[in-house]
Design an enzyme around this catalytic site. Structure first.
Site, PDB file in Angstrom:
ATOM      1  N   CYS A  65      -5.441  -3.227   2.710  1.00  0.00           N
ATOM      2  CA  CYS A  65      -5.301  -3.143   4.161  1.00  0.00           C
ATOM      3  C   CYS A  65      -6.628  -3.316   4.905  1.00  0.00           C
ATOM      4  O   CYS A  65      -7.157  -4.415   4.967  1.00  0.00           O
ATOM      5  CB  CYS A  65      -4.595  -1.844   4.528  1.00  0.00           C
ATOM      6  SG  CYS A  65      -3.827  -1.854   6.172  1.00  0.00           S
ATOM      7  N   GLU A  90       0.840  -1.198   0.000  1.00  0.00           N
ATOM      8  CA  GLU A  90       0.000   0.000   0.000  1.00  0.00           C
ATOM      9  C   GLU A  90       0.883   1.258   0.000  1.00  0.00           C
ATOM     10  O   GLU A  90       1.888   1.326   0.716  1.00  0.00           O
ATOM     11  CB  GLU A  90      -0.869  -0.043   1.257  1.00  0.00           C
ATOM     12  CG  GLU A  90      -1.768   1.142   1.498  1.00  0.00           C
ATOM     13  CD  GLU A  90      -2.541   1.007   2.812  1.00  0.00           C
ATOM     14  OE1 GLU A  90      -3.419   1.854   3.047  1.00  0.00           O
ATOM     15  OE2 GLU A  90      -2.272   0.063   3.594  1.00  0.00           O
ATOM     16  N   LYS A 118      -9.341   2.251  -2.214  1.00  0.00           N
ATOM     17  CA  LYS A 118      -9.608   1.689  -0.886  1.00  0.00           C
ATOM     18  C   LYS A 118     -10.986   2.104  -0.387  1.00  0.00           C
ATOM     19  O   LYS A 118     -11.314   3.293  -0.324  1.00  0.00           O
ATOM     20  CB  LYS A 118      -8.520   2.151   0.086  1.00  0.00           C
ATOM     21  CG  LYS A 118      -8.572   1.490   1.456  1.00  0.00           C
ATOM     22  CD  LYS A 118      -7.355   1.894   2.285  1.00  0.00           C
ATOM     23  CE  LYS A 118      -7.282   1.177   3.616  1.00  0.00           C
ATOM     24  NZ  LYS A 118      -6.062   1.540   4.372  1.00  0.00           N
TER      25      LYS A 118
END
Length: 296
Positions: free
Chosen positions: A158, A54, A125
């Site tokens: 994540c 990331e 995300k």
């Protein structure tokens, strides 16, 4: 790499590599150069699909939105993606990598999917962690699954991995593998030396959706924040086939996998197949999402 890679991949067999690296905060040029060097190393080991962490081109611990905006890039027009596209073309490689994206006045914590012939798509995300909410907009592209010559690739970043809907929606759209660029940090209650909670979540999601999951984490301490490392690749069975990596060193975690097994072996016994056993008479098949069901 030669076209033989794709001949193998069409049969479901290829090598995935998760690159665990330590970005230098704010030094985009250095970080991209480091990522290219590590990509080359992964290819030397046989990788056909590479996953980078990331925000691997910028680092993670932004002090303010302005700091993030100043080094964000457009996708796919920015120099970072251009460098990754060139490397993917050279090696006839597929690549998933985290990047700080600027889209007009908006900022996203994003990942790009790149193939041998160029840019494939973007994932933004969906679930923002902690102070990310001060800098980034929540993702607005859903959970796309990208059709590629080596298989159907889903993406999560994540904190997305804490939500079972993330993996289920990818599975229902036919994903064979979900690639997870990540920056895991220790979480409350984590005892010294205990494996990352994210590893356990990835194992559970891989098993309950019958898909491969490849997680590439970062290492190091950045502006006082420690990162967990422990990158790993999980089989559709839920058991790791590579990793976890160390907590503090740059590493390349590799596994040769057969993607077709994720679909071929979803029948656990004569009666049970985890996706077909869902009670869609009780809950919505696609969890209220506008995504379309794929092959499962």
């Amino acid at each position: 790499m030669t076209s033989d890679v794709f001949m193998d991949a069409k049969g479901g067999l290829f090598t995935v590599a998760c690159i665990q690296m330590q970005p230098s905060f704010g030094n985009v040029t250095l970080n991209v150069e480091r990522s290219l060097h590590l990509i080359d190393k992964a290819v030397e080991k046989g990788a056909n699909l590479v996953v980078l962490p990331e925000l691997c081109n910028t680092g993670y611990m932004f002090a303010c939105r302005e700091e993030a905006f100043a080094i964000a890039e457009e996708i796919p027009a920015g120099p970072t993606v251009a460098a990754w596209i060139a490397r993917a073309a050279r090696h006839r490689l597929h690549l998933v990598a985290g990047i700080c994206e600027r889209a007009g006045a908006s900022l996203y914590n994003s990942a790009v999917v790149i193939g041998p012939d160029g840019f494939v798509g973007t994932f933004r995300k969906m679930h923002l962690w902690n102070e990310e909410a001060l800098y980034f907009e929540p993702g607005d592209l859903g959970f796309p699954v990208f059709q590629t010559p080596i298989g159907r690739i889903g993406v999560a970043i994540c904190y997305d991995g804490w939500f079972p809907e993330t993996f289920r929606l990818c599975a229902l759209q036919g994903a064979d593998i979900v690639c997870v660029p990540t920056n895991w940090v220790p979480i409350p209650g984590q005892a010294e030396g205990r494996q990352a909670m994210a590893n356990i979540l990835a194992m559970g999601a891989a098993h309950s959706n019958s898909m491969f999951i490849a997680c590439a984490d970062r290492v190091g301490i950045e502006r006082g924040q420690a990162f967990e490392g422990q990158s790993l690749i999980v089989s559709y069975t839920g058991w790791p086939v590579a990793g976890p990596a160390s907590r503090d060193s740059e590493e390349i975690v590799l596994a040769e996998v057969n993607l077709s097994e994720a679909r071929r072996k979803r029948n656990w016994n004569a009666f049970n197949q985890v996706l077909r056993d869902r009670r869609t008479d009780v809950y919505d098949e696609m969890l209220g999402s506008s995504a379309k069901s794929g092959w499962y």
